[in-house]
Design an enzyme around this catalytic site. Structure first.
Site, PDB file in Angstrom:
ATOM      1  N   CYS A 159       0.776  -1.464   0.075  1.00 26.96           N
ATOM      2  CA  CYS A 159      -0.139   0.003  -0.126  1.00 26.96           C
ATOM      3  C   CYS A 159       0.768   1.270  -0.073  1.00 26.96           C
ATOM      4  O   CYS A 159       0.455   2.329  -0.194  1.00 26.96           O
ATOM      5  CB  CYS A 159      -0.848  -0.029   0.858  1.00 26.96           C
ATOM      6  SG  CYS A 159       0.009  -0.650   2.833  1.00 26.96           S
ATOM      7  N   HIS A 254      -0.405   7.005   3.846  1.00 24.83           N
ATOM      8  CA  HIS A 254       0.835   6.704   4.035  1.00 24.83           C
ATOM      9  C   HIS A 254       1.876   7.563   3.581  1.00 24.83           C
ATOM     10  O   HIS A 254       1.980   7.875   2.568  1.00 24.83           O
ATOM     11  CB  HIS A 254       1.090   5.384   3.523  1.00 24.83           C
ATOM     12  CG  HIS A 254       0.543   4.167   3.848  1.00 24.83           C
ATOM     13  ND1 HIS A 254      -0.175   4.111   5.409  1.00 24.83           N
ATOM     14  CD2 HIS A 254       0.501   2.749   3.686  1.00 24.83           C
ATOM     15  CE1 HIS A 254      -0.722   3.063   5.613  1.00 24.83           C
ATOM     16  NE2 HIS A 254      -0.422   2.208   4.589  1.00 24.83           N
TER      17      HIS A 254
HETATM   18  P1  NAP Z   1      -9.650  -6.376   6.850  1.00 28.72           P
HETATM   19  O1  NAP Z   1     -10.325  -4.810   7.140  1.00 28.72           O
HETATM   20  O2  NAP Z   1      -9.158  -6.934   7.999  1.00 28.72           O
HETATM   21  O3  NAP Z   1     -10.714  -7.159   5.825  1.00 28.72           O
HETATM   22  C1  NAP Z   1     -10.618  -8.448   5.648  1.00 28.72           C
HETATM   23  C2  NAP Z   1     -11.603  -8.934   5.007  1.00 28.72           C
HETATM   24  O4  NAP Z   1     -11.181 -10.405   4.632  1.00 28.72           O
HETATM   25  C3  NAP Z   1     -12.947  -9.098   5.461  1.00 28.72           C
HETATM   26  O5  NAP Z   1     -14.080  -8.926   4.357  1.00 28.72           O
HETATM   27  C4  NAP Z   1     -13.193 -10.168   6.133  1.00 28.72           C
HETATM   28  O6  NAP Z   1     -14.490 -10.800   6.075  1.00 28.72           O
HETATM   29  C5  NAP Z   1     -12.412 -11.207   5.153  1.00 28.72           C
HETATM   30  N1  NAP Z   1     -12.161 -12.334   5.844  1.00 28.72           N
HETATM   31  C6  NAP Z   1     -11.493 -12.725   7.006  1.00 28.72           C
HETATM   32  N2  NAP Z   1     -11.219 -13.958   7.036  1.00 28.72           N
HETATM   33  C7  NAP Z   1     -11.498 -14.632   6.241  1.00 28.72           C
HETATM   34  C8  NAP Z   1     -11.679 -15.875   5.776  1.00 28.72           C
HETATM   35  N3  NAP Z   1     -10.919 -16.927   6.478  1.00 28.72           N
HETATM   36  N4  NAP Z   1     -12.398 -16.287   4.656  1.00 28.72           N
HETATM   37  C9  NAP Z   1     -12.772 -15.466   3.691  1.00 28.72           C
HETATM   38  N5  NAP Z   1     -12.817 -13.928   4.104  1.00 28.72           N
HETATM   39  C10 NAP Z   1     -12.373 -13.865   5.246  1.00 28.72           C
HETATM   40  O7  NAP Z   1      -8.493  -6.154   5.897  1.00 28.72           O
HETATM   41  P2  NAP Z   1      -8.028  -5.050   4.696  1.00 28.72           P
HETATM   42  O8  NAP Z   1      -7.263  -4.077   5.422  1.00 28.72           O
HETATM   43  O9  NAP Z   1      -9.398  -4.698   4.093  1.00 28.72           O
HETATM   44  O10 NAP Z   1      -7.165  -5.905   4.040  1.00 28.72           O
HETATM   45  C11 NAP Z   1      -7.640  -6.836   2.931  1.00 28.72           C
HETATM   46  C12 NAP Z   1      -6.331  -7.144   2.137  1.00 28.72           C
HETATM   47  O11 NAP Z   1      -6.058  -6.431   1.469  1.00 28.72           O
HETATM   48  C13 NAP Z   1      -5.132  -7.804   3.004  1.00 28.72           C
HETATM   49  O12 NAP Z   1      -4.492  -8.696   2.205  1.00 28.72           O
HETATM   50  C14 NAP Z   1      -4.259  -6.569   3.214  1.00 28.72           C
HETATM   51  O13 NAP Z   1      -2.888  -7.030   3.142  1.00 28.72           O
HETATM   52  C15 NAP Z   1      -4.497  -5.838   1.710  1.00 28.72           C
HETATM   53  N6  NAP Z   1      -4.158  -4.243   1.559  1.00 28.72           N
HETATM   54  C16 NAP Z   1      -4.652  -3.768   2.711  1.00 28.72           C
HETATM   55  C17 NAP Z   1      -4.476  -2.350   2.476  1.00 28.72           C
HETATM   56  C18 NAP Z   1      -5.006  -1.221   3.564  1.00 28.72           C
HETATM   57  O14 NAP Z   1      -4.361  -0.047   3.529  1.00 28.72           O
HETATM   58  N7  NAP Z   1      -5.952  -1.619   4.490  1.00 28.72           N
HETATM   59  C19 NAP Z   1      -3.861  -1.696   1.287  1.00 28.72           C
HETATM   60  C20 NAP Z   1      -3.366  -2.433   0.337  1.00 28.72           C
HETATM   61  C21 NAP Z   1      -3.470  -4.133   0.593  1.00 28.72           C
HETATM   62  P3  NAP Z   1     -15.549 -10.741   7.533  1.00 28.72           P
HETATM   63  O15 NAP Z   1     -15.756  -9.184   7.575  1.00 28.72           O
HETATM   64  O16 NAP Z   1     -16.392 -11.790   7.318  1.00 28.72           O
HETATM   65  O17 NAP Z   1     -14.560 -11.100   8.718  1.00 28.72           O
END
Ligand code: NAP
Length: 363
Positions: A159, A254
């Site tokens: 990110c 960031h």
């Molecule tokens: P997050 O807020 O923790 O959201 C996680 C998502 O994954 C939720 O929809 C959750 O569903 C789902 N999930 C969790 N456990 C699961 C499972 N066992 N099976 C299927 N779905 C599941 O995380 P996030 O920040 O959005 O990040 C998501 C991805 O994008 C990650 O790989 C992260 O590294 C990447 N990323 C994040 C950012 C950032 O700035 N946040 C930037 C670039 C990339 P529930 O709500 O049902 O638990």
């Protein structure tokens, strides 16, 4: 009226997933028809699943609020006419995410991913649309190697990558080869997903470690700047990078503090600003809907960029740079900022999907 491509969002209830939902309301080319998350959210309406954790500054959009959330791994319930999925899931193991993304591609659904699981897979492009759009040319080789007919996988980098790499790439493209970089990031809380870092760890504090982030910051640029040779990426490791990644009490945006040493030819300070201000690439030439008009915005004010004031520049898609000055150890130093869940995640993913559509890979 041209029919929109139907898409799904895997991880639609998370920080990045919610940003996808927000940014895709009224998108001219794509329409969200499928939302998927963990088994805990499956079966609920989208509104019910996110009711206690909706973080966007708009109400839950009407086009998705009544959709039933699907378990990401419930392939039998996939809508028949789904064109592709955005993937932003968090799962306990990276291999689980890999397996899920592979399965979508295998059954014919292209995956435009934010996850790190496939970033090091030799034939999966890791795209910053303004830097390495040509890496999508590997897709036919990826499909052939795996026996996939319609499906494929592309990912986007970490990110914060675009905030320092886009300005550095602009200078290299103008003929100023970079030798070394020291990058210190100050990363926002939303980068840790929801609910993220506990407030007692974060408020009145700086956490000087984000697991795995320094390795990503140091290595992913090598793949992004690499070449396709024989159906695989060969990294370009000519820029040596050292990084320190910290978590700060900022909600979104960031910041990267960058020290840069050039190889031989060192540009003048005015020349660098001119290159950044004039920088345009394929997304701008193609007029992609999510593309910022100016991918790099250079601010003359001495106290900018700042997350609260500059993260939303050009829909949150521009990298805002400032404080370019001579470095007594290296050649120059500067500060760069980009919105982590927009440019660094959902917005960057949408731009990649627009690029894929423009190049005929999404139909
Ligand atoms: P997050 O807020 O923790 O959201 C996680 C998502 O994954 C939720 O929809 C959750 O569903 C789902 N999930 C969790 N456990 C699961 C499972 N066992 N099976 C299927 N779905 C599941 O995380 P996030 O920040 O959005 O990040 C998501 C991805 O994008 C990650 O790989 C992260 O590294 C990447 N990323 C994040 C950012 C950032 O700035 N946040 C930037 C670039 C990339 P529930 O709500 O049902 O638990």
């Amino acid at each position: 009226m041209v029919e929109k491509i139907k898409c799904g969002v895997l991880g639609a209830t998370g920080m990045v997933g919610q940003q996808y939902i927000k940014l895709l309301v009224n998108h001219p080319w794509f329409e969200v028809v499928d939302v998927a998350a963990s088994p805990q959210s499956a079966g609920k309406t989208y509104a019910e699943a996110v009711k206690d954790k909706w973080q966007m500054d708009i109400p839950i959009p009407d086009n998705v609020k009544d959709l039933t959330v699907r378990d990401v791994q419930d392939y039998a319930k996939l809508p028949k006419d789904l064109g592709f999925v955005f993937s932003a899931v968090e799962m306990p193991k990276k291999d689980d995410i890999k397996a899920v993304e592979d399965e979508y591609a295998r059954i014919g659904i292209p995956v435009v991913s934010n996850n790190s699981a496939h970033r090091w897979t030799k034939d999966v492009p890791c795209l910053i649309a303004e830097v390495n759009a040509h890496h999508v040319d590997i897709i036919p080789a990826q499909q052939k190697a795996r026996g996939w007919s319609k499906g494929f996988i592309v990912v986007k980098p970490n990110c914060s990558a675009q905030s320092f790499l886009t300005p550095i790439f602009a200078l290299e493209r103008a003929g100023y080869k970079v030798d070394k970089l020291i990058i210190t990031t100050l990363q926002a809380t939303s980068g840790a997903g929801y609910p993220g870092v506990p407030s007692l760890d974060l408020v009145d504090n700086i956490v000087p470690l984000i697991g795995g982030e320094e390795e990503k910051t140091e290595k992913e640029p090598h793949k992004i700047l690499g070449k396709i040779v024989g159906g695989e990426f060969v990294n370009d490791e000519s820029i040596k990078i050292s990084s320190t990644c910290t978590r700060v009490a900022v909600v979104d945006g960031h910041t990267a503090v960058v020290n840069v040493k050039f190889k031989d030819n060192v540009p003048g300070q005015e020349e660098i600003v001119k290159i950044w201000r004039g920088f345009k690439a394929l997304p701008q030439e193609l007029g992609l809907p999510m593309a910022p008009k100016r991918p790099i915005i250079y601010l003359d004010q001495e106290n900018r960029p700042q997350p609260r004031k500059d993260r939303n520049n050009d829909k949150g898609m521009a990298v805002t740079v400032g404080r370019l000055r001579k470095d007594p150890v290296f050649d120059y130093k500067f500060v760069a900022l980009s919105h982590n869940t927009i440019r660094g995640a959902a917005g960057g993913g949408i731009l990649n999907a627009e690029l894929l559509k423009a190049k005929g890979f999404l139909k």
